[in-house]
Scaffold this motif. Structure first.
Motif, PDB file in Angstrom:
ATOM      1  N   LYS A 141       1.011  -1.177  -0.018  1.00 60.38           N
ATOM      2  CA  LYS A 141      -0.039  -0.163   0.192  1.00 60.38           C
ATOM      3  C   LYS A 141       0.767   1.494   0.583  1.00 60.38           C
ATOM      4  O   LYS A 141       0.927   2.452  -0.848  1.00 60.38           O
ATOM      5  CB  LYS A 141      -1.530  -0.326   1.483  1.00 60.38           C
ATOM      6  N   ALA A 142       2.224   1.277   0.906  1.00 57.69           N
ATOM      7  CA  ALA A 142       2.756   2.842   0.708  1.00 57.69           C
ATOM      8  C   ALA A 142       3.619   2.051  -0.483  1.00 57.69           C
ATOM      9  O   ALA A 142       4.015   3.797  -1.053  1.00 57.69           O
ATOM     10  CB  ALA A 142       3.520   2.204   1.878  1.00 57.69           C
ATOM     11  N   ILE A 143       3.699   1.597  -1.374  1.00 57.84           N
ATOM     12  CA  ILE A 143       4.473   1.792  -2.522  1.00 57.84           C
ATOM     13  C   ILE A 143       3.142   2.418  -3.372  1.00 57.84           C
ATOM     14  O   ILE A 143       3.653   3.214  -4.158  1.00 57.84           O
ATOM     15  CB  ILE A 143       5.045   0.399  -3.034  1.00 57.84           C
ATOM     16  N   ARG A 144       1.806   1.620  -3.620  1.00 59.19           N
ATOM     17  CA  ARG A 144       1.149   2.171  -4.429  1.00 59.19           C
ATOM     18  C   ARG A 144       1.174   3.710  -4.425  1.00 59.19           C
ATOM     19  O   ARG A 144       0.368   4.719  -4.867  1.00 59.19           O
ATOM     20  CB  ARG A 144       0.137   1.388  -3.987  1.00 59.19           C
ATOM     21  N   GLU A 145       0.649   3.895  -3.017  1.00 62.35           N
ATOM     22  CA  GLU A 145       0.738   5.804  -2.129  1.00 62.35           C
ATOM     23  C   GLU A 145       1.943   6.489  -2.495  1.00 62.35           C
ATOM     24  O   GLU A 145       1.670   7.378  -2.458  1.00 62.35           O
ATOM     25  CB  GLU A 145      -0.310   5.506  -1.377  1.00 62.35           C
ATOM     26  N   SER A 188      12.755  -7.433  -0.610  1.00 64.56           N
ATOM     27  CA  SER A 188      11.456  -7.138  -0.624  1.00 64.56           C
ATOM     28  C   SER A 188      10.314  -6.686  -1.413  1.00 64.56           C
ATOM     29  O   SER A 188       9.025  -7.075  -2.261  1.00 64.56           O
ATOM     30  CB  SER A 188      11.268  -5.897   0.882  1.00 64.56           C
ATOM     31  N   ALA A 189      10.667  -5.615  -2.459  1.00 63.66           N
ATOM     32  CA  ALA A 189       9.754  -5.396  -3.609  1.00 63.66           C
ATOM     33  C   ALA A 189       9.692  -6.689  -4.418  1.00 63.66           C
ATOM     34  O   ALA A 189       8.534  -6.894  -5.518  1.00 63.66           O
ATOM     35  CB  ALA A 189      10.570  -4.374  -4.370  1.00 63.66           C
ATOM     36  N   ARG A 190      10.356  -7.573  -5.212  1.00 65.93           N
ATOM     37  CA  ARG A 190      10.498  -8.553  -6.025  1.00 65.93           C
ATOM     38  C   ARG A 190       9.734  -9.577  -5.364  1.00 65.93           C
ATOM     39  O   ARG A 190       8.505 -10.046  -5.480  1.00 65.93           O
ATOM     40  CB  ARG A 190      11.947  -9.123  -6.600  1.00 65.93           C
ATOM     41  N   GLU A 191       9.204 -10.162  -3.418  1.00 63.63           N
ATOM     42  CA  GLU A 191       8.540 -10.582  -3.644  1.00 63.63           C
ATOM     43  C   GLU A 191       6.702 -10.030  -3.691  1.00 63.63           C
ATOM     44  O   GLU A 191       5.888 -10.695  -3.961  1.00 63.63           O
ATOM     45  CB  GLU A 191       8.592 -10.395  -1.662  1.00 63.63           C
ATOM     46  N   LEU A 193       1.131  -8.486  -5.062  1.00 59.26           N
ATOM     47  CA  LEU A 193       0.645  -6.338  -4.590  1.00 59.26           C
ATOM     48  C   LEU A 193       0.891  -5.466  -5.001  1.00 59.26           C
ATOM     49  O   LEU A 193      -0.075  -4.619  -5.322  1.00 59.26           O
ATOM     50  CB  LEU A 193       0.842  -6.910  -3.114  1.00 59.26           C
ATOM     51  N   VAL A 194       1.855  -5.675  -6.123  1.00 59.64           N
ATOM     52  CA  VAL A 194       2.269  -4.368  -6.532  1.00 59.64           C
ATOM     53  C   VAL A 194       2.594  -4.754  -8.156  1.00 59.64           C
ATOM     54  O   VAL A 194       3.410  -6.032  -9.104  1.00 59.64           O
ATOM     55  CB  VAL A 194       3.046  -2.884  -6.068  1.00 59.64           C
ATOM     56  N   THR A 195       2.943  -4.131  -8.942  1.00 59.21           N
ATOM     57  CA  THR A 195       3.729  -3.549 -10.533  1.00 59.21           C
ATOM     58  C   THR A 195       5.336  -3.085 -10.069  1.00 59.21           C
ATOM     59  O   THR A 195       5.032  -2.198  -9.404  1.00 59.21           O
ATOM     60  CB  THR A 195       2.912  -3.050 -11.399  1.00 59.21           C
ATOM     61  N   VAL A 196       5.868  -3.820 -11.235  1.00 62.82           N
ATOM     62  CA  VAL A 196       7.168  -3.104 -11.362  1.00 62.82           C
ATOM     63  C   VAL A 196       7.153  -1.793 -11.879  1.00 62.82           C
ATOM     64  O   VAL A 196       8.071  -0.870 -11.137  1.00 62.82           O
ATOM     65  CB  VAL A 196       7.916  -3.682 -13.034  1.00 62.82           C
ATOM     66  N   GLU A 197       6.078  -1.197 -12.630  1.00 63.29           N
ATOM     67  CA  GLU A 197       5.914   0.711 -13.064  1.00 63.29           C
ATOM     68  C   GLU A 197       5.672   1.183 -11.656  1.00 63.29           C
ATOM     69  O   GLU A 197       6.141   1.838 -10.987  1.00 63.29           O
ATOM     70  CB  GLU A 197       5.352   0.605 -13.815  1.00 63.29           C
ATOM     71  N   GLN A 198       4.826   0.332 -11.266  1.00 64.80           N
ATOM     72  CA  GLN A 198       4.391   0.533  -8.948  1.00 64.80           C
ATOM     73  C   GLN A 198       5.699   1.315  -8.233  1.00 64.80           C
ATOM     74  O   GLN A 198       5.965   2.061  -7.674  1.00 64.80           O
ATOM     75  CB  GLN A 198       3.117   0.155  -8.385  1.00 64.80           C
ATOM     76  N   CYS A 199       6.259   0.642  -8.245  1.00 66.52           N
ATOM     77  CA  CYS A 199       8.315  -0.589  -7.600  1.00 66.52           C
ATOM     78  C   CYS A 199       8.535   0.928  -8.477  1.00 66.52           C
ATOM     79  O   CYS A 199       8.924   2.151  -6.855  1.00 66.52           O
ATOM     80  CB  CYS A 199       8.220  -1.061  -7.153  1.00 66.52           C
ATOM     81  N   ALA A 252       7.900   3.779 -10.013  1.00 68.44           N
ATOM     82  CA  ALA A 252       7.555   4.960 -10.059  1.00 68.44           C
ATOM     83  C   ALA A 252       7.481   5.612  -8.161  1.00 68.44           C
ATOM     84  O   ALA A 252       7.634   7.050  -8.351  1.00 68.44           O
ATOM     85  CB  ALA A 252       6.079   4.927  -9.743  1.00 68.44           C
ATOM     86  N   ALA A 253       7.673   4.882  -7.446  1.00 71.26           N
ATOM     87  CA  ALA A 253       8.093   4.860  -5.960  1.00 71.26           C
ATOM     88  C   ALA A 253       9.026   5.404  -5.491  1.00 71.26           C
ATOM     89  O   ALA A 253       9.474   5.513  -4.347  1.00 71.26           O
ATOM     90  CB  ALA A 253       7.418   3.590  -5.019  1.00 71.26           C
ATOM     91  N   GLY A 254       9.901   4.813  -6.395  1.00 71.57           N
ATOM     92  CA  GLY A 254      11.669   4.797  -5.953  1.00 71.57           C
ATOM     93  C   GLY A 254      12.220   3.699  -6.229  1.00 71.57           C
ATOM     94  O   GLY A 254      13.773   3.974  -5.308  1.00 71.57           O
ATOM     95  N   VAL A 255      11.389   2.849  -5.670  1.00 73.64           N
ATOM     96  CA  VAL A 255      11.792   0.955  -5.150  1.00 73.64           C
ATOM     97  C   VAL A 255      13.238   0.704  -6.210  1.00 73.64           C
ATOM     98  O   VAL A 255      12.557   0.486  -7.394  1.00 73.64           O
ATOM     99  CB  VAL A 255      11.146   0.823  -4.727  1.00 73.64           C
ATOM    100  N   ALA A 256      14.290   0.742  -5.795  1.00 77.52           N
ATOM    101  CA  ALA A 256      15.051  -0.154  -6.272  1.00 77.52           C
ATOM    102  C   ALA A 256      15.108  -1.021  -6.846  1.00 77.52           C
ATOM    103  O   ALA A 256      14.431  -2.112  -5.908  1.00 77.52           O
ATOM    104  CB  ALA A 256      16.511  -0.638  -5.993  1.00 77.52           C
ATOM    105  N   LEU A 257      14.883  -2.178  -8.177  1.00 78.76           N
ATOM    106  CA  LEU A 257      14.890  -3.665  -7.919  1.00 78.76           C
ATOM    107  C   LEU A 257      16.232  -4.015  -8.756  1.00 78.76           C
ATOM    108  O   LEU A 257      16.410  -3.433  -9.444  1.00 78.76           O
ATOM    109  CB  LEU A 257      13.167  -3.692  -9.491  1.00 78.76           C
TER     110      LEU A 257
END
Length: 285
Positions: A246-250, A263-266, A272-278, A280-285
């Motif tokens: 939810k925090a990533i989506r927001e 954690s993001a890949r899990e 629960l989230v998409t690659v694009e959402q991650c 967009a939130a600044g999460v490194a993959l």
């Protein structure tokens, strides 16, 4: 706390208000013989509202004058705290602060037998002013201990230790304790609420690289326990993952710094989230 040590120190000249304040603080922590003083200079500075450097200089001056002595060390979480002892005999040899006081003239009291006598200092019996006690220490006066807040401080100290025992990454201890104290004493947050959130955060971050875990002072100042604290049931891993997603989506500001790639890949694998959402939130993959 020793009223004996405090009384001796109180009526002696040390040549410096800072030296006197630090020595009085130590006397309030000492046993009757001046022993058993162990408290950090940072805590002395905070309680006396002085800079830490001022306290260090005062302690050095007291040591140089042999008014206090280092007698050992006490282990603590950050290493050790120096244990001090007040040299009562040396203190008693200092000039008294009361030598310059003019004794009361017994004629003004009209009573040479009683140590405390109601009188008017001017001898004017018709004065409109009320009668005052001439003795400086009124019978029945109750002196409140200098360390009346010790019970609260001790409780907070225990709380701090419990917090650091659970939190997954240490930081600046003084800043963390100040933030915790503000949350408890000013904002009215219960210690158990913060500890509950701390345990949940520690469980969430288990296995993560330390660089992805917030420093303790930042975590407390940002009131991050509100995202994790529970009141009755233990934290469910699924609930934690949903909160993180939810925090990533927001696109909350902290996720980019504190959600690891693993954690993001899990979250992506659980849809629960998409690659694009991650991204967009600044999460490194």
């Amino acid at each position: 706390m020793s009223h004996i040590a405090t009384g001796i120190v109180q009526r002696r000249q040390t040549g410096s208000s800072a030296n006197k304040a630090v020595l009085m603080f130590m006397a309030a922590c000492a046993s009757d013989d001046g022993s058993g003083i162990w408290t950090s200079k940072a805590n002395i500075a905070a309680d006396l509202e002085m800079s830490k450097r001022t306290v260090q200089r005062a302690v050095d001056a007291l040591l140089a004058a042999s008014l206090i002595s280092e007698v050992g060390q006490r282990k603590c979480r950050n290493g050790f705290t120096v244990e001090y002892r007040i040299n009562i005999e040396a203190i008693e040899k200092l000039p008294s602060t009361r030598d310059t006081m003019t004794p009361l003239d017994t004629k003004s009291t009209g009573d040479t037998m009683s140590p405390v006598s109601p009188c008017h200092l001017t001898g004017v019996t018709m004065s409109p002013h009320g009668v005052s006690q001439c003795h400086p220490n009124l019978t029945g006066t109750i002196l409140e201990p200098l360390c009346a807040a010790n019970a609260v401080n001790t409780g907070l100290s225990d709380f701090f230790d419990r917090f650091f025992a659970v939190y997954p990454r240490g930081g600046d201890r003084e800043k963390t304790e100040a933030a915790l104290k503000k949350a408890v004493c000013q904002d009215g947050v219960s210690c158990e609420t913060i500890l509950s959130g701390t345990k949940a955060y520690a469980a969430e971050q288990k296995g993560n690289h330390p660089r992805y875990v917030a420093y303790s002072e930042n975590w407390v100042e940002q009131k991050r326990w509100l995202q994790f604290a529970t009141t009755a049931k233990p934290v469910s891993p699924d609930v934690i993952l949903e909160q993180r997603a939810k925090a990533i989506r927001e696109r909350q500001s902290w996720v980019g710094r504190h959600v690891s790639a693993a954690s993001a890949r899990e979250l992506i694998s659980r849809e629960l989230v998409t690659v694009e959402q991650c991204r967009a939130a600044g999460v490194a993959l």
